[in-house]
Each structure stands twice: as C-alpha cells, then as structure tokens.
Design an enzyme around this catalytic site. Structure first.
Site, short mmCIF file in Angstrom:
data_model
loop_
_atom_site.label_atom_id
_atom_site.label_comp_id
_atom_site.label_asym_id
_atom_site.label_seq_id
_atom_site.Cartn_x
_atom_site.Cartn_y
_atom_site.Cartn_z
N CYS A 72 0.87 -1.41 0.10
CA CYS A 72 0.01 -0.05 -0.06
C CYS A 72 0.79 1.26 0.24
O CYS A 72 0.27 2.45 -0.26
CB CYS A 72 -0.90 0.15 1.40
SG CYS A 72 -1.95 -1.58 1.32
N HIS A 100 -4.03 6.88 1.29
CA HIS A 100 -4.10 5.57 0.53
C HIS A 100 -5.65 5.11 0.97
O HIS A 100 -5.79 5.24 2.20
CB HIS A 100 -3.07 4.54 1.06
CG HIS A 100 -3.51 3.17 0.98
ND1 HIS A 100 -3.81 2.76 -0.21
CD2 HIS A 100 -3.83 2.10 1.81
CE1 HIS A 100 -4.19 1.26 -0.26
NE2 HIS A 100 -4.10 0.88 1.28
N ASN A 132 -9.95 -0.88 -2.31
CA ASN A 132 -8.74 -0.67 -1.78
C ASN A 132 -7.72 -1.36 -3.22
O ASN A 132 -7.55 -2.50 -3.28
CB ASN A 132 -8.07 -1.43 -0.68
CG ASN A 132 -7.02 -1.10 -0.18
OD1 ASN A 132 -6.02 -0.84 -0.99
ND2 ASN A 132 -6.50 -1.69 1.15
#
Ligand code: UT7
Length: 349
Positions: A114, A276, A306
């Site tokens: 991430c 993020h 995500n």
C-alpha cells in the site's frame, strides 16, 4: 539540485464492476456489512484473460506520458509498484519497457504494497534531484481479483480489494517553490506477518519444517508450493484486520504531521490530503484527528475499493481531473500498509 514535479498523471480502471450485491453470489456477506465497515460500494475487476497488472499500468502510463507532453521514447527510467505482479519474476517494469517500445532504460520494481507508490515516488524524486534522470515514469498497478479467496473464509479481505492502475511522469521543475517538497518513508517489520501472503515463498514455514523432518532429496523441489499450502489458503493474502486498523490510524496522522512539520507548515496550509484508500473509516478517523475540513480530504474508495499501490495515483488523478488540485496547491499523499510500511509525500502543485 532540482526539485521534481508531477508533469503528467493518468489512470486506468477496468470496465467490469463488481458490486457488494454481486459478491454475495460467492460468499456470505452483505452490502450493509461492507459499506458500514469499509465505505466500499463497488470495485472494478480486470478482464480475467485480457488484462494484467502490466497492461493496466501501461494504459495509465500512456495517459500520464501524453499529459506530460512527452513520449515513451523520452522516458529515461521506470519505477513500477505492485504486490500483484504478472510474474513472481521478472518484475512488471521491464514488461512496460517492452510494451511501450521504450529505449533500453532502467526499470525498477517496488514491493512496498500500500505504500508502494509513495516509496516509488520518493525514489524517482531522488533521481530527479541529483539530475541523473529527467523524465521518470512511476506506476502503481494491481490485479487483486486474480489472487483472492472468494469463499466465505476469505471475505474479510476479498470484499476490500479492487483492480486498477495509476501513473505519473516526474520531471525537474524550473519554477521556485514548486514540486515535491519532501518524502518520508518508514517501516516496522515486527508485524510483517499480520498482513501478508505467505506462500509461495522461501521462508522456513512449518510445512517446510515438517517436510525437513523426513528430508528426502527427491522432495526438495516440492517445498515452494504444496497442496497443503493451497488447502490452507496460504496462497491468498492474510490480514489481521483489527490489528492493521489500530496501527494505521496512528501512523497515518503521524506521517502527515511529519511531512508538514519538516516544511514549516500546518494542517491549515493543506489544500488536499490524498490518503491511501484502505478503508473509508480510516480516512475519516485521520480527518477527524487532524481536524481537516471535508474539502481537504479526497476519498474514492466507495467506487474502487482498496487498490493498494494504485490507490494513491488513481485518487490523485481523479482529484486533478475534477479540478480539486490547482497550481500552487499543497497536496499531501499518505500511505500505510503491509510490512508495516508507511510514507508521505508533500507536493506544491
Ligand atoms: O491497505 C492495507 C491496509 N489495510 C487496512 O488498513 C485494513 C485495516 N482493517 C480494516 O479495514 C478492518 O479491520 C476490516 C474492514 C478488514 C474488517 O472490519 P472489522 O470491523 O475490523 O471486522 P472484524 O475483522 O473484526 O470482523 C468482525 C466480524 C467477524 O464476525 P464475528 O467473529 O464477529 O462473528 C467477521 O467474521 O465481521 C465478520 N466479517 C464479515 N461479515 C460479513 C468479516 N468480513 C466480513 C464480510 N461480510 N465481508
């Protein structure tokens, strides 16, 4: 030393949409649970056979290159961030070099999940600052849909992730007080196994240890990926969601404040935070903790889920396309994820 600026930005979102309702066909879940816990309404999945992490990255890259007013032949370095590469090796960077018929330039793959895009951007920034390269292509791309456990066993993870790609072209800026002001990178490997895909891998996991007890020359090649590993879902990502959540809501604000403080700035100076897109609840917690107004935080996890290394460049691209980022705006990118790793970049647009 030259400062670097984002000269062009692009994204690629695969056409196929998977709603929360659609996921109910595969596992025991509900739209209510997913929206309440994550904010996600739908995500996009790449075409199973026609699209890969690289092909999506290439599409995002083409858009970024065109918007930067340059060509693939002018790019002098590639940095590709992903946790879902086309191959275990080689990395996706060289596949982009091939697909875009680029010169025989360097291609680097980043494995920071991430935080991958911010890590990649930081590396690109150093190369621009030293004058080594002048036109760096940075890509974040993921095809999660190929590697998720769509049974109820894997529902805490599979409902979260989506596919997509984002890319930027970084160039030196001639303008004073413009570009990437600073980047801040962190890690804490103590919790590496709390968010990880264990196999295939070369660690001495207990399946290997069991096999070693009855070591047999003929079996040595079977330890990388065994039937037992597959039966126990070791080939899918594992996440201790609540533990990751708890750490994320501490490290996100910390690394954002670190970026602002390093530049003598405060949250009041921030035009847009692009966190993020891990979980809408995490973004909302960070917003509250830093007392940011709604217009200071950009979220699009509702539509994309995500997308790990792609989430920041997709969000940055979308915010820019929607006119939410203008010249001279102060933009902060911040990420947290597997590793644990976390990072921020402060940009004067
Ligand atoms: O981007 C990388 C970094 N990742 C993150 O930052 C993720 C951080 N963690 C999270 O976002 C959250 O922990 C999740 C969204 C993953 C999970 O939410 P949670 O509120 O922490 O739920 P939980 O894992 O504690 O599970 C609560 C319950 C469990 O049932 P029981 O044991 O209470 O009966 C789960 O089995 O929810 C159940 N559950 C589900 N139910 C319906 C887990 N996943 C699902 C699902 N649908 N998809």
């Amino acid at each position: 030393m030259f400062k670097s600026k984002i000269a062009g930005i692009g994204k690629y979102i695969p056409a196929n949409t998977m709603t929360n309702e659609d996921l109910k066909k595969y596992m025991d879940t509900s739209d209510e649970w997913i929206q309440e816990r994550t904010g996600i309404q739908e995500r996009h999945y790449a075409h199973r056979t026609e699209e890969t992490t690289t092909t999506m990255g290439v599409e995002a890259a083409k858009m970024a290159i065109e918007r930067a007013g340059t060509t693939a032949k002018e790019i002098d370095f590639i940095i590709f961030a992903t946790l879902s590469p086309d191959y275990y090796f080689p990395g996706c960077g060289v596949l982009v070099q091939r697909a875009l018929a680029m010169n025989e330039i360097g291609a680097l793959d980043i494995r920071n999940q991430c935080s991958g895009f911010v890590y990649a951007l930081s590396i690109a920034d150093q190369f621009i600052q030293t004058g080594m390269y002048k036109n760096i292509l940075v890509i974040g791309s993921e095809k999660h849909s190929f590697g998720l456990d769509f049974s109820t066993r894997g529902r805490n993870i599979s409902v979260i992730f989506g596919d997509g790609a984002g890319a930027v072209v970084l160039q030196p800026t001639q303008k004073a007080n413009q570009g990437i002001l600073s980047t801040h990178l962190h890690s804490d490997g103590a919790s590496a196994e709390l968010l990880a895909m264990y196999n295939p891998g070369t660690h001495a996991n207990h399946w290997v240890k069991e096999k070693l007890a009855t070591y047999n020359e003929a079996e040595i090649g079977d330890m990388f990926m065994t039937k037992e590993m597959i039966d126990q879902a070791q080939n899918f990502p594992y996440m201790d969601g609540p533990a990751v959540f708890k750490k994320a809501i501490v490290k996100f604000p910390e690394v954002i404040i670190e970026a602002l403080t390093a530049n003598g700035l405060t949250t009041a100076d921030l035009n847009l935070l692009i966190p993020h897109q891990a979980n809408l609840r995490i973004s909302q917690f960070v917003q509250q903790k830093l007392a940011l107004q709604d217009h200071q935080v950009f979220n699009n996890i509702q539509q994309y889920g995500n997308t790990t290394a792609a989430s920041i460049p997709i969000a940055l691209c979308e915010a820019w396309e929607q006119g939410k980022i203008k010249e001279d705006d102060l933009v902060c990118l911040a990420a947290f994820g597997s590793g644990f790793t976390w990072a921020s970049a402060l940009i004067k647009w």
